[in-house]
Write a protein that holds these residues in place. Structure first.
Motif, PDB file in Angstrom:
ATOM      1  N   VAL A  49       0.843  -1.200   0.000  1.00 36.73           N
ATOM      2  CA  VAL A  49       0.000   0.000   0.000  1.00 36.73           C
ATOM      3  C   VAL A  49       0.877   1.247   0.000  1.00 36.73           C
ATOM      4  N   ALA A  50       1.921   1.261   0.811  1.00 34.80           N
ATOM      5  CA  ALA A  50       2.831   2.413   0.835  1.00 34.80           C
ATOM      6  C   ALA A  50       3.466   2.634  -0.535  1.00 34.80           C
ATOM      7  N   ALA A  51       3.894   1.562  -1.183  1.00 39.20           N
ATOM      8  CA  ALA A  51       4.511   1.672  -2.498  1.00 39.20           C
ATOM      9  C   ALA A  51       3.511   2.179  -3.532  1.00 39.20           C
ATOM     10  N   LEU A  52       2.269   1.713  -3.449  1.00 40.77           N
ATOM     11  CA  LEU A  52       1.241   2.166  -4.393  1.00 40.77           C
ATOM     12  C   LEU A  52       0.896   3.632  -4.167  1.00 40.77           C
ATOM     13  N   LEU A  53       0.812   4.046  -2.913  1.00 44.72           N
ATOM     14  CA  LEU A  53       0.559   5.458  -2.622  1.00 44.72           C
ATOM     15  C   LEU A  53       1.678   6.314  -3.219  1.00 44.72           C
ATOM     16  N   HIS A  54       2.899   5.870  -3.035  1.00 45.55           N
ATOM     17  CA  HIS A  54       4.042   6.619  -3.574  1.00 45.55           C
ATOM     18  C   HIS A  54       4.035   6.623  -5.104  1.00 45.55           C
ATOM     19  N   ALA A  55       3.826   5.463  -5.702  1.00 43.29           N
ATOM     20  CA  ALA A  55       3.877   5.343  -7.171  1.00 43.29           C
ATOM     21  C   ALA A  55       2.791   6.158  -7.860  1.00 43.29           C
ATOM     22  N   THR A  56       1.656   6.304  -7.193  1.00 40.40           N
ATOM     23  CA  THR A  56       0.552   7.059  -7.795  1.00 40.40           C
ATOM     24  C   THR A  56       0.529   8.519  -7.367  1.00 40.40           C
ATOM     25  N   GLY A  57       1.245   8.831  -6.283  1.00 42.08           N
ATOM     26  CA  GLY A  57       1.195  10.189  -5.750  1.00 42.08           C
ATOM     27  C   GLY A  57      -0.094  10.467  -5.002  1.00 42.08           C
ATOM     28  N   GLU A  58      -0.807   9.421  -4.681  1.00 43.07           N
ATOM     29  CA  GLU A  58      -2.093   9.555  -4.003  1.00 43.07           C
ATOM     30  C   GLU A  58      -1.890   9.697  -2.495  1.00 43.07           C
ATOM     31  N   SER A  59      -2.796  10.385  -1.840  1.00 42.76           N
ATOM     32  CA  SER A  59      -2.723  10.568  -0.395  1.00 42.76           C
ATOM     33  C   SER A  59      -3.499   9.467   0.326  1.00 42.76           C
ATOM     34  N   GLN A  60      -3.214   9.322   1.605  1.00 37.87           N
ATOM     35  CA  GLN A  60      -3.993   8.395   2.426  1.00 37.87           C
ATOM     36  C   GLN A  60      -5.457   8.822   2.454  1.00 37.87           C
ATOM     37  N   THR A  61      -5.711  10.112   2.386  1.00 37.13           N
ATOM     38  CA  THR A  61      -7.087  10.620   2.388  1.00 37.13           C
ATOM     39  C   THR A  61      -7.849  10.123   1.167  1.00 37.13           C
ATOM     40  N   ALA A  62      -7.212  10.144   0.007  1.00 31.71           N
ATOM     41  CA  ALA A  62      -7.862   9.670  -1.221  1.00 31.71           C
ATOM     42  C   ALA A  62      -8.118   8.162  -1.143  1.00 31.71           C
ATOM     43  N   LEU A  63      -7.148   7.416  -0.627  1.00 29.35           N
ATOM     44  CA  LEU A  63      -7.350   5.971  -0.473  1.00 29.35           C
ATOM     45  C   LEU A  63      -8.461   5.700   0.535  1.00 29.35           C
ATOM     46  N   ALA A  64      -8.494   6.464   1.608  1.00 31.79           N
ATOM     47  CA  ALA A  64      -9.541   6.300   2.616  1.00 31.79           C
ATOM     48  C   ALA A  64     -10.925   6.509   2.008  1.00 31.79           C
ATOM     49  N   ALA A  65     -11.054   7.504   1.147  1.00 31.52           N
ATOM     50  CA  ALA A  65     -12.340   7.768   0.488  1.00 31.52           C
ATOM     51  C   ALA A  65     -12.759   6.572  -0.355  1.00 31.52           C
ATOM     52  N   ALA A  66     -11.805   5.961  -1.052  1.00 32.95           N
ATOM     53  CA  ALA A  66     -12.122   4.784  -1.876  1.00 32.95           C
ATOM     54  C   ALA A  66     -12.561   3.608  -1.009  1.00 32.95           C
ATOM     55  N   LEU A  67     -11.992   3.525   0.185  1.00 35.13           N
ATOM     56  CA  LEU A  67     -12.330   2.433   1.113  1.00 35.13           C
ATOM     57  C   LEU A  67     -13.584   2.721   1.933  1.00 35.13           C
ATOM     58  N   GLY A  68     -13.985   3.996   1.976  1.00 39.35           N
ATOM     59  CA  GLY A  68     -15.128   4.378   2.797  1.00 39.35           C
ATOM     60  C   GLY A  68     -14.786   4.434   4.274  1.00 39.35           C
ATOM     61  N   VAL A  69     -13.529   4.791   4.575  1.00 41.96           N
ATOM     62  CA  VAL A  69     -13.088   4.914   5.965  1.00 41.96           C
ATOM     63  C   VAL A  69     -12.408   6.271   6.120  1.00 41.96           C
ATOM     64  N   SER A  70     -11.992   6.584   7.327  1.00 45.32           N
ATOM     65  CA  SER A  70     -11.298   7.852   7.557  1.00 45.32           C
ATOM     66  C   SER A  70      -9.809   7.718   7.241  1.00 45.32           C
ATOM     67  N   GLN A  71      -9.165   8.846   7.048  1.00 42.75           N
ATOM     68  CA  GLN A  71      -7.716   8.852   6.827  1.00 42.75           C
ATOM     69  C   GLN A  71      -7.011   8.279   8.044  1.00 42.75           C
ATOM     70  N   ALA A  72      -7.536   8.551   9.225  1.00 42.97           N
ATOM     71  CA  ALA A  72      -6.927   8.029  10.457  1.00 42.97           C
ATOM     72  C   ALA A  72      -6.949   6.499  10.470  1.00 42.97           C
ATOM     73  N   GLN A  73      -8.007   5.910   9.938  1.00 44.76           N
ATOM     74  CA  GLN A  73      -8.076   4.442   9.888  1.00 44.76           C
ATOM     75  C   GLN A  73      -7.040   3.885   8.924  1.00 44.76           C
ATOM     76  N   VAL A  74      -6.823   4.539   7.798  1.00 41.02           N
ATOM     77  CA  VAL A  74      -5.777   4.113   6.864  1.00 41.02           C
ATOM     78  C   VAL A  74      -4.421   4.266   7.547  1.00 41.02           C
ATOM     79  N   SER A  75      -4.214   5.363   8.234  1.00 43.25           N
ATOM     80  CA  SER A  75      -2.956   5.604   8.937  1.00 43.25           C
ATOM     81  C   SER A  75      -2.683   4.516   9.978  1.00 43.25           C
ATOM     82  N   ARG A  76      -3.701   4.121  10.725  1.00 42.21           N
ATOM     83  CA  ARG A  76      -3.534   3.053  11.729  1.00 42.21           C
ATOM     84  C   ARG A  76      -3.154   1.741  11.062  1.00 42.21           C
ATOM     85  N   ARG A  77      -3.760   1.451   9.929  1.00 42.57           N
ATOM     86  CA  ARG A  77      -3.422   0.219   9.208  1.00 42.57           C
ATOM     87  C   ARG A  77      -1.994   0.277   8.688  1.00 42.57           C
ATOM     88  N   GLN A  78      -1.593   1.442   8.213  1.00 42.57           N
ATOM     89  CA  GLN A  78      -0.245   1.588   7.676  1.00 42.57           C
ATOM     90  C   GLN A  78       0.831   1.579   8.763  1.00 42.57           C
TER      91      GLN A  78
END
Length: 103
Positions: free
Chosen positions: A13-42
């Motif tokens: 996930v970290a590599a994909l975020l870096h490769a795409t330039g996407e933020s945890q916030t954008a990934l969180a929106a796709a997952l339907g969770v908060s950025q904080a939840q993505v951060s905890r998983r990471q």
């Protein structure tokens, strides 16, 4: 030393975020969770569920098995259109300095 499944998922996930330039916030929106939840998983405070991995893989347009294989395989599988565009090098600023002026 072998990475466990949780570590591979976090690294992918970290590599994909870096490769795409996407933020945890954008990934969180796709997952339907908060950025904080993505951060905890990471950070390892929570784990990526298989259902999460399925959504993450679909979001990035890769197979879930590529995601779970780790960061190298996940980024190699990433479609070209999802990759971050390389930054344009900044044009060197040219400053005209009159002769005899200290540079």
């Amino acid at each position: 030393m072998r990475m466990g499944l949780d570590e591979r998922a976090r690294a992918a996930v970290a590599a994909l975020l870096h490769a795409t330039g996407e933020s945890q916030t954008a990934l969180a929106a796709a997952l339907g969770v908060s950025q904080a939840q993505v951060s905890r998983r990471q950070s390892g405070g929570a784990v990526w569920s298989l259902a999460d991995c399925d959504v993450v893989a679909a979001h990035y347009g890769i197979d879930v098995l590529d995601l779970l294989a780790g960061p190298t395989r996940a980024t190699e599988a990433l479609p070209a259109e999802r990759r971050r565009r390389p930054a344009r090098p900044a044009a060197a600023a040219r400053v005209d300095v009159p002769d005899g002026v200290a540079r």
